[in-house]
Design a protein around this motif. Structure first.
Motif, short mmCIF file in Angstrom:
data_model
loop_
_atom_site.label_atom_id
_atom_site.label_comp_id
_atom_site.label_asym_id
_atom_site.label_seq_id
_atom_site.Cartn_x
_atom_site.Cartn_y
_atom_site.Cartn_z
N TRP A 79 0.85 -1.19 0.00
CA TRP A 79 0.00 0.00 0.00
C TRP A 79 0.89 1.24 0.00
O TRP A 79 1.98 1.24 0.58
CB TRP A 79 -0.88 0.03 1.25
CG TRP A 79 -1.95 -1.02 1.31
CD1 TRP A 79 -3.22 -0.94 0.83
CD2 TRP A 79 -1.84 -2.33 1.88
NE1 TRP A 79 -3.90 -2.13 1.06
CE2 TRP A 79 -3.08 -2.98 1.71
CE3 TRP A 79 -0.80 -3.01 2.53
CZ2 TRP A 79 -3.31 -4.27 2.16
CZ3 TRP A 79 -1.03 -4.30 2.97
CH2 TRP A 79 -2.27 -4.92 2.79
N GLU A 82 -1.58 -0.80 -3.85
CA GLU A 82 -2.93 -1.21 -4.19
C GLU A 82 -3.90 -0.04 -4.39
O GLU A 82 -3.91 0.92 -3.63
CB GLU A 82 -3.48 -2.12 -3.09
CG GLU A 82 -2.85 -3.50 -3.07
CD GLU A 82 -3.53 -4.43 -2.09
OE1 GLU A 82 -4.69 -4.15 -1.69
OE2 GLU A 82 -2.92 -5.44 -1.71
N ILE A 87 -3.19 4.19 5.17
CA ILE A 87 -2.75 2.80 5.11
C ILE A 87 -3.19 2.06 6.37
O ILE A 87 -3.58 0.89 6.31
CB ILE A 87 -1.23 2.73 4.92
CG1 ILE A 87 -0.84 3.36 3.58
CG2 ILE A 87 -0.74 1.28 4.98
CD1 ILE A 87 0.65 3.48 3.36
N ARG A 121 -6.62 0.86 5.88
CA ARG A 121 -6.70 -0.30 5.00
C ARG A 121 -6.30 -1.59 5.74
O ARG A 121 -6.92 -2.64 5.55
CB ARG A 121 -5.81 -0.10 3.78
CG ARG A 121 -6.28 0.99 2.86
CD ARG A 121 -7.65 0.62 2.23
NE ARG A 121 -8.25 1.77 1.63
CZ ARG A 121 -7.96 2.23 0.41
NH1 ARG A 121 -7.06 1.61 -0.32
NH2 ARG A 121 -8.57 3.30 -0.05
#
Length: 232
Positions: free
Chosen positions: A5, A99, A111, A114
């Motif tokens: 990420w 991503e 991040i 995520r």
């Protein structure tokens, strides 16, 4: 396969199809945004040709196998996180943006959100992600290489690089806060002081948010990187 990420620097590729010099840098089923730079033993690619999404991961991979890599460079397929190199590389690394998912993110808070979403558990306190983004807006990256590392451990390391911390409030929601050393707000009187242990001094301390994902020794670098005059 590892997942990435945000902005990741100097990430080493894994051979996916050695016969065709195809290397994978993340989960092929998780499209990434872009490859910003590719280097073989530290020497930058002369040219990178992009390969578009072909409708499915299998079709895109087949198109990559059939593609002809340019001399001194490669064909990049961000939609399957793969690169086809022009020859068999010694040490292929890339700077990339990870991503896309529901939307590309590259801040520590983004991040972190995520990572928490991946396990489907935990919520963030209202306003904490926005406040953390405002406090630490610099681009960072994270590479998850295995399934054994817990999300809690990943958050500790990810946020620590940006001098952020996380904790749970009284309702169990996640709160992100910057490390700060301000004026003391309370005083206490000690009745007994005991030395438990001594922390050893260190000669240096490395700080920063750009993680070098691959530490290369001098012997790993191409001669063109070591000699400025271009001596092979």
């Amino acid at each position: 396969r590892q997942r990435v990420w945000g902005r990741v620097w100097n990430l080493r590729g894994e051979p996916l199809d050695p016969a065709n010099n195809i290397y994978c840098f993340a989960d092929p089923l998780k499209p990434i945004l872009a490859f910003d730079a590719v280097r073989d033993s530290g020497a930058a690619a002369a040219v990178l040709d992009p390969l578009a999404w072909a409708g499915s991961a299998a079709a895109t991979f087949a198109a990559l196998q059939a593609a002809v890599a340019p001399l001194g460079g490669g064909v990049v397929a961000p939609s399957i996180a793969c690169i086809k190199w022009w020859t068999q590389p010694d040490f292929l690394c890339a700077d990339l943006r990870g991503e896309v998912g529901p939307g590309y993110v590259e801040t520590s808070a983004g991040i972190a959100a995520r990572l928490v979403a991946e396990i489907g558990a935990g919520t963030f306190a209202a306003g904490t992600l926005g406040a953390a983004d405002a406090a630490r807006p610099a681009a960072v990256g994270w590479a998850a290489r295995d399934e054994q590392t817990t999300v809690a451990a990943s958050l500790d390391e990810l946020l620590g690089h940006s001098s952020l911390m996380w904790l749970l409030d009284s309702s169990g929601a996640i709160v992100l806060r910057p490390w700060e050393w301000g004026k003391s707000t309370a005083q206490a009187i000690s009745h007994e002081v005991t030395r438990i242990r001594v922390l050893r001094p260190v000669p240096s301390r490395k700080l920063g948010y750009q993680r070098n994902e691959t530490r290369m020794q001098r012997g790993d670098l191409a001669a063109i990187v070591l000699y400025a005059d271009g001596t092979p």
